[in-house]
Design an enzyme around this catalytic site. Sequence first.
Site, PDB file in Angstrom:
ATOM      1  N   ASP A  57       0.842  -1.202   0.000  1.00 18.36           N
ATOM      2  CA  ASP A  57       0.000   0.000   0.000  1.00 18.36           C
ATOM      3  C   ASP A  57       0.876   1.250   0.000  1.00 18.36           C
ATOM      4  O   ASP A  57       1.717   1.428   0.872  1.00 18.36           O
ATOM      5  CB  ASP A  57      -0.893   0.019   1.249  1.00 18.36           C
ATOM      6  N   TYR A  62       2.886   9.991  -0.350  1.00 18.80           N
ATOM      7  CA  TYR A  62       3.990   9.419   0.435  1.00 18.80           C
ATOM      8  C   TYR A  62       5.350   9.703  -0.214  1.00 18.80           C
ATOM      9  O   TYR A  62       6.384   9.568   0.427  1.00 18.80           O
ATOM     10  CB  TYR A  62       3.847   7.901   0.597  1.00 18.80           C
ATOM     11  N   LYS A  87      -3.072   5.901  -3.688  1.00 17.05           N
ATOM     12  CA  LYS A  87      -4.158   6.857  -3.423  1.00 17.05           C
ATOM     13  C   LYS A  87      -3.778   8.222  -3.984  1.00 17.05           C
ATOM     14  O   LYS A  87      -2.596   8.561  -4.014  1.00 17.05           O
ATOM     15  CB  LYS A  87      -4.432   7.023  -1.923  1.00 17.05           C
ATOM     16  N   HIS A 120      -7.887   9.487  -1.384  1.00 21.38           N
ATOM     17  CA  HIS A 120      -7.175   9.482  -0.102  1.00 21.38           C
ATOM     18  C   HIS A 120      -8.015  10.049   1.050  1.00 21.38           C
ATOM     19  O   HIS A 120      -8.023   9.512   2.155  1.00 21.38           O
ATOM     20  CB  HIS A 120      -5.865  10.268  -0.245  1.00 21.38           C
TER      21      HIS A 120
END
Length: 285
Positions: A57, A62, A87, A120
């Site tokens: 994931d 990120y 996401k 998200h």
Amino acid sequence: MAGDMAGADAQADPIRTIALNNGRLMPQVGLGTWPLDDSEVEGAIVVAAGLGYRHIDTGEAYGNEVGVGRGIRASGVPRDEFFVSTKLDGKYQGGDRAVQGLEGCLARMRLEYVDLLLIHWPLPLLGEYVSTWRSYERLLADGLTTAIGVSNFSPAHLTNLIAQTEVIPAVNQVQIGPQVSRPDYLAFHEEHGIVTTAWSPLGGNGLLDDPIVARIAAEHDVSAAQVVLRWHTQQGIAVIPKSTRPERLAENRDVFDFDLTPEDFRAMKALEGTVDAVDPDVDGH
Ligand code: A2P
């Protein structure tokens, strides 16, 4: 196109799978990757894949998708045996921004498709999650993702989304655990065939040092982390704990060969409220 995980040597696979509402199978334990950077995540995926992990994931926010793609290729495991989820955050809501967003994710990971694409955060004050979902439906139809879902949506957000669109989200990835147990979310997801995934399933704020968790762990001869992850997996919730340490990755994977008792679940209710709950109406980015 992605293969069926059931074909991936199910007997040797220590991690159970959950069927999504479109028939795709998602391993119930995945590797969370926040806040790992590119090189950390690459190494973690290689180790995790060697331990049997196939579900990874990540998220555009990120900043580690390059490393995720590298880790997948370096693992030696064929791409179609992985279940990769990413996401898109608020920058990609509205209009057709999600199309460019996913194209960017795929370019960074050097993948042709993802297995699951999530919104998200709902960001209801932005007022664009329904239009964004329509873009997600097109990305699904175009085969750039094999399933679409959401993250941090409340039952009210989901009700609104489902009323106005065609595809029911396959997954809602939320903060959920003994400290924030969200029974209303679980009931809603069950009613609509939506799989619940827990982000940061180990909970933080001292959960793994809690005396109740320690007592239950001692009784079952498992670790505190395994007790917490069993709280989720025994209720059908998928988990994506993050670690770069091989022994912890192995521990977090091995959460299917013991069962918590009804009394264990009752005792863990005392943990409710011991961490701040995110508020999907106002939180997010
Ligand atoms: P580390 O990465 O050093 O192993 P979550 O994914 O729920 O946010 O939890 C991540 C945090 O929990 C990280 O600090 C991680 O540290 C730690 N962690 C992950 N697995 C375990 C485990 N089995 N036992 C104890 N701590 C763990």
